[in-house]
Design a protein around this motif. Sequence first.
Motif, mmCIF file in Angstrom:
data_model
loop_
_atom_site.group_PDB
_atom_site.id
_atom_site.type_symbol
_atom_site.label_atom_id
_atom_site.label_comp_id
_atom_site.label_asym_id
_atom_site.label_seq_id
_atom_site.Cartn_x
_atom_site.Cartn_y
_atom_site.Cartn_z
ATOM 1 N N SER A 115 -34.913 -5.818 -1.003
ATOM 2 C CA SER A 115 -34.970 -6.157 -2.426
ATOM 3 C C SER A 115 -35.762 -7.447 -2.611
ATOM 4 O O SER A 115 -35.740 -8.330 -1.764
ATOM 5 C CB SER A 115 -33.567 -6.310 -3.002
ATOM 6 O OG SER A 115 -32.893 -7.389 -2.388
ATOM 7 N N VAL A 116 -36.481 -7.521 -3.731
ATOM 8 C CA VAL A 116 -37.314 -8.678 -4.047
ATOM 9 C C VAL A 116 -36.811 -9.293 -5.346
ATOM 10 O O VAL A 116 -36.603 -8.580 -6.329
ATOM 11 C CB VAL A 116 -38.794 -8.270 -4.205
ATOM 12 C CG1 VAL A 116 -39.646 -9.470 -4.583
ATOM 13 C CG2 VAL A 116 -39.311 -7.621 -2.934
ATOM 14 N N SER A 117 -36.608 -10.615 -5.348
ATOM 15 C CA SER A 117 -36.208 -11.304 -6.577
ATOM 16 C C SER A 117 -37.147 -12.474 -6.818
ATOM 17 O O SER A 117 -37.754 -13.002 -5.889
ATOM 18 C CB SER A 117 -34.763 -11.794 -6.478
ATOM 19 O OG SER A 117 -34.621 -12.725 -5.428
ATOM 20 N N GLY A 118 -37.270 -12.861 -8.084
ATOM 21 C CA GLY A 118 -38.091 -14.016 -8.447
ATOM 22 C C GLY A 118 -39.470 -13.663 -8.964
ATOM 23 O O GLY A 118 -40.212 -14.547 -9.361
ATOM 24 N N SER A 119 -39.822 -12.380 -8.967
ATOM 25 C CA SER A 119 -41.130 -11.986 -9.487
ATOM 26 C C SER A 119 -41.002 -11.626 -10.962
ATOM 27 O O SER A 119 -39.921 -11.694 -11.540
ATOM 28 C CB SER A 119 -41.697 -10.815 -8.671
ATOM 29 O OG SER A 119 -40.832 -9.703 -8.744
ATOM 30 N N GLY A 120 -42.120 -11.245 -11.588
ATOM 31 C CA GLY A 120 -42.121 -10.909 -13.004
ATOM 32 C C GLY A 120 -42.775 -12.020 -13.801
ATOM 33 O O GLY A 120 -43.578 -12.791 -13.289
ATOM 34 N N THR A 121 -42.429 -12.103 -15.074
ATOM 35 C CA THR A 121 -43.014 -13.123 -15.948
ATOM 36 C C THR A 121 -42.320 -14.459 -15.709
ATOM 37 O O THR A 121 -41.102 -14.559 -15.793
ATOM 38 C CB THR A 121 -42.868 -12.719 -17.429
ATOM 39 O OG1 THR A 121 -43.533 -11.468 -17.619
ATOM 40 C CG2 THR A 121 -43.488 -13.762 -18.340
ATOM 41 N N ILE A 122 -43.124 -15.470 -15.393
ATOM 42 C CA ILE A 122 -42.619 -16.814 -15.113
ATOM 43 C C ILE A 122 -43.143 -17.753 -16.201
ATOM 44 O O ILE A 122 -44.354 -17.860 -16.402
ATOM 45 C CB ILE A 122 -43.100 -17.309 -13.722
ATOM 46 C CG1 ILE A 122 -42.787 -16.295 -12.624
ATOM 47 C CG2 ILE A 122 -42.540 -18.687 -13.428
ATOM 48 C CD1 ILE A 122 -41.324 -16.010 -12.397
ATOM 49 N N ASN A 123 -42.236 -18.411 -16.905
ATOM 50 C CA ASN A 123 -42.621 -19.377 -17.930
ATOM 51 C C ASN A 123 -43.057 -20.685 -17.278
ATOM 52 O O ASN A 123 -42.408 -21.167 -16.355
ATOM 53 C CB ASN A 123 -41.454 -19.632 -18.890
ATOM 54 C CG ASN A 123 -41.169 -18.425 -19.742
ATOM 55 O OD1 ASN A 123 -42.085 -17.726 -20.171
ATOM 56 N ND2 ASN A 123 -39.904 -18.156 -19.991
ATOM 57 N N LEU A 124 -44.157 -21.237 -17.758
ATOM 58 C CA LEU A 124 -44.702 -22.485 -17.224
ATOM 59 C C LEU A 124 -44.522 -23.587 -18.262
ATOM 60 O O LEU A 124 -45.459 -23.985 -18.938
ATOM 61 C CB LEU A 124 -46.183 -22.314 -16.877
ATOM 62 C CG LEU A 124 -46.530 -21.187 -15.898
ATOM 63 C CD1 LEU A 124 -48.035 -21.090 -15.725
ATOM 64 C CD2 LEU A 124 -45.839 -21.402 -14.568
ATOM 65 N N SER A 125 -43.310 -24.074 -18.397
ATOM 66 C CA SER A 125 -43.031 -25.094 -19.407
ATOM 67 C C SER A 125 -43.327 -26.502 -18.919
ATOM 68 O O SER A 125 -43.367 -27.437 -19.714
ATOM 69 C CB SER A 125 -41.565 -24.993 -19.851
ATOM 70 O OG SER A 125 -40.711 -25.166 -18.739
ATOM 71 N N GLN A 126 -43.555 -26.683 -17.629
ATOM 72 C CA GLN A 126 -43.829 -28.008 -17.074
ATOM 73 C C GLN A 126 -45.209 -28.024 -16.432
ATOM 74 O O GLN A 126 -45.816 -26.977 -16.205
ATOM 75 C CB GLN A 126 -42.765 -28.366 -16.041
ATOM 76 C CG GLN A 126 -41.363 -28.396 -16.619
ATOM 77 C CD GLN A 126 -40.336 -28.720 -15.556
ATOM 78 O OE1 GLN A 126 -40.641 -28.821 -14.377
ATOM 79 N NE2 GLN A 126 -39.093 -28.874 -15.982
#
Length: 128
Positions: free
Chosen positions: A70-81
């Motif tokens: 299983s893979v976690s942490g992928s997908g759309t990542i917000n870059l607020s910083q």
Amino acid sequence: HIPVYKDMPEVPEAMPTGDGSPNNKLASLSVEGYNISPSFNADTSTYDLIVDSSVSSINVNAVSIDQKASVSGSGTINLSQANTQVNIEVRAENGTTRKYVINVVKKNGGGGSSNNPNTDSNVLIGPS
């Protein structure tokens, strides 16, 4: 024909009980529309990405080698910083994990002073 050996046990041995596949590597890791640095290698765990300061999110694609992992942490990542660390974790069928990291740095658009003058962005600068 079934071979019979001298001193062969009367009862067959039980099937080995493995915990499942230990493969916790990625087959691919990419960011839609961008090139990560260095180029993807399943044995490389840390990557860098520079984006324009106006970019608010990225789409990270990660696929494991083993379909049962299983893979976690992928997908759309917000870059607020200005600097964002994207952590992708691959959990093998047997429970072992491997972590991949993409360090995303927003480059300053107008030549103004950087909020983080001591970043390693000078190492990361280059055409994509």
